[in-house]
Scaffold this motif. Structure first.
Motif, mmCIF file in Angstrom:
data_model
loop_
_atom_site.group_PDB
_atom_site.id
_atom_site.type_symbol
_atom_site.label_atom_id
_atom_site.label_comp_id
_atom_site.label_asym_id
_atom_site.label_seq_id
_atom_site.Cartn_x
_atom_site.Cartn_y
_atom_site.Cartn_z
ATOM 1 N N THR A 155 -6.344 -6.044 0.586
ATOM 2 C CA THR A 155 -5.521 -5.122 1.358
ATOM 3 C C THR A 155 -5.653 -5.409 2.842
ATOM 4 O OG1 THR A 155 -5.801 -3.396 -0.319
ATOM 5 C CG2 THR A 155 -5.121 -2.680 1.878
ATOM 6 N N ASP A 178 -4.281 -3.484 5.934
ATOM 7 C CA ASP A 178 -3.527 -2.303 6.346
ATOM 8 C C ASP A 178 -4.168 -1.553 7.502
ATOM 9 O OD1 ASP A 178 -5.723 -1.132 5.145
ATOM 10 O OD2 ASP A 178 -4.560 0.317 3.974
ATOM 11 N N ALA A 179 -5.122 -2.187 8.200
ATOM 12 C CA ALA A 179 -5.826 -1.537 9.305
ATOM 13 C C ALA A 179 -6.555 -0.278 8.858
ATOM 14 C CB ALA A 179 -4.866 -1.223 10.465
ATOM 15 N N GLY A 180 -6.895 -0.214 7.576
ATOM 16 C CA GLY A 180 -7.686 0.895 7.068
ATOM 17 C C GLY A 180 -6.915 2.137 6.680
ATOM 18 N N TRP A 181 -5.617 1.984 6.418
ATOM 19 C CA TRP A 181 -4.767 3.143 6.090
ATOM 20 C C TRP A 181 -5.147 3.735 4.725
ATOM 21 C CZ3 TRP A 181 0.553 3.809 8.490
ATOM 22 C CH2 TRP A 181 1.188 4.957 8.028
ATOM 23 N N THR A 207 0.829 -1.216 0.000
ATOM 24 C CA THR A 207 0.000 0.000 0.000
ATOM 25 C C THR A 207 0.860 1.261 0.000
ATOM 26 O OG1 THR A 207 -0.107 0.067 2.418
ATOM 27 C CG2 THR A 207 -1.858 -1.158 1.268
ATOM 28 N N ASN A 244 -3.185 7.668 10.522
ATOM 29 C CA ASN A 244 -3.646 7.086 9.264
ATOM 30 C C ASN A 244 -4.420 5.784 9.405
ATOM 31 O OD1 ASN A 244 -2.518 8.914 7.122
ATOM 32 N ND2 ASN A 244 -0.623 8.434 8.204
ATOM 33 N N GLN A 245 -4.105 4.960 10.398
ATOM 34 C CA GLN A 245 -4.829 3.710 10.543
ATOM 35 C C GLN A 245 -6.211 3.952 11.141
ATOM 36 O OE1 GLN A 245 -1.263 0.391 11.163
ATOM 37 N NE2 GLN A 245 -2.747 0.716 12.768
ATOM 38 N N CYS A 246 -7.201 3.214 10.648
ATOM 39 C CA CYS A 246 -8.536 3.282 11.239
ATOM 40 C C CYS A 246 -8.634 2.430 12.499
ATOM 41 C CB CYS A 246 -9.587 2.811 10.238
ATOM 42 S SG CYS A 246 -9.721 3.853 8.776
ATOM 43 N N LEU A 247 -7.845 1.375 12.551
ATOM 44 C CA LEU A 247 -7.841 0.472 13.706
ATOM 45 C C LEU A 247 -6.633 0.764 14.583
ATOM 46 C CD1 LEU A 247 -8.710 -2.881 11.897
ATOM 47 C CD2 LEU A 247 -10.257 -1.458 13.264
#
Length: 257
Positions: free
Chosen positions: A251, A253-256, A152, A218-221
């Motif tokens: 993807t 990416d923890a929601g990045w 990503t 940046n991460q959602c989690l």
């Protein structure tokens, strides 16, 4: 090793798997994950010490020790020879994981043709030629699964590695460009694109206070991505549970992005 309550995929039991760059980091988690599923795993890596230690840990955990060989994947004949030797030892491969990569930092101004070629030789070329090597065996098996590791970083417009971004952005092209051809023989091909995964290398080289803030922003989690988080997606895509998944990017990416 994977957690004791990790998802079990009966279809992976006894399946032959080849992983590039399997000695450390995400690759090691992938090798461990397949071994814990009862698969017969082979891998190559340039780091002989790390590879030997990984094989020992897997055997100590009670799983079949993986076949492995030191290999510099920039040498395509050596890579294809290693795949051939591994297939001779284990049998044709049903699963290929194209994991090997190197995200060394560099500036646009510093790139020379020789450096560019060397980055492509690590981050792009091995995947195509590894696929070329395993597909005949997969056809003999009546199907198989290829998982290509993307990134990503380029999608989030990450800076400091233009040659790496070029190579990793091409992974989806490789996946989609081969999906129809391979699909005719029931060979599935997908991309797994990790976010910022906390391997030993990433922690040692790049995770500073600014990096911690970037993760939070940046991460959602909450929390940090671990190599086993990527391995979990790879295992699913290699299993029969993903029988109708191909030509896709998954993807993690923890929601990045």
């Amino acid at each position: 090793m994977p957690p004791a309550d990790a998802t079990r995929y009966p279809s992976l039991q006894g399946r032959n798997v080849f992983v590039t760059g399997g000695g450390s980091g995400i690759g090691a988690a992938i090798v461990q994950g397949f071994a814990a599923q009862g698969a017969r795993v082979a891998f190559v890596d340039i780091d002989e010490a790390a590879s030997r230690q990984l094989a020992g840990r897997i055997a100590e955990a009670g799983h079949a020790a993986p076949w492995w060989q030191r290999c510099d994947v920039r040498d395509i004949p050596a890579l294809q020879q290693a795949i051939a030797e591994a297939a001779q030892a284990l049998g044709d491969f049903s699963v290929l994981v194209n994991n090997v990569a190197s995200d060394d930092r560099h500036t646009l101004e510093s790139v020379t043709p020789a450096y560019y070629d060397e980055r492509i030789a690590i981050n792009q070329r091995p995947a195509l030629f590894a696929i070329q090597s395993v597909v005949p065996g997969m056809r003999r098996h009546g199907g198989g699964a290829v998982v290509n590791l993307g990134s990503t970083g380029w999608q989030a417009k990450g800076s400091g590695y233009p040659c790496y971004a070029i190579a990793k952005s091409s992974v989806n092209g490789l996946t989609r460009g081969l999906a129809k051809t391979l699909g005719a023989d029931r060979i599935r091909i997908n991309t797994v694109s990790p976010g910022w995964v906390m391997t030993e290398r990433q922690i040692a080289l790049w995770l500073d206070e600014a990096g911690e803030q970037e993760l939070q922003r940046n991460q959602c989690l909450p929390g940090k991505l671990q190599p086993q988080d990527i391995a979990a997606m790879v295992l699913f895509l290699a299993s029969d549970d993903a029988a109708m998944c191909t030509a896709q990017e998954f993807t993690v990416d923890a929601g990045w992005v």
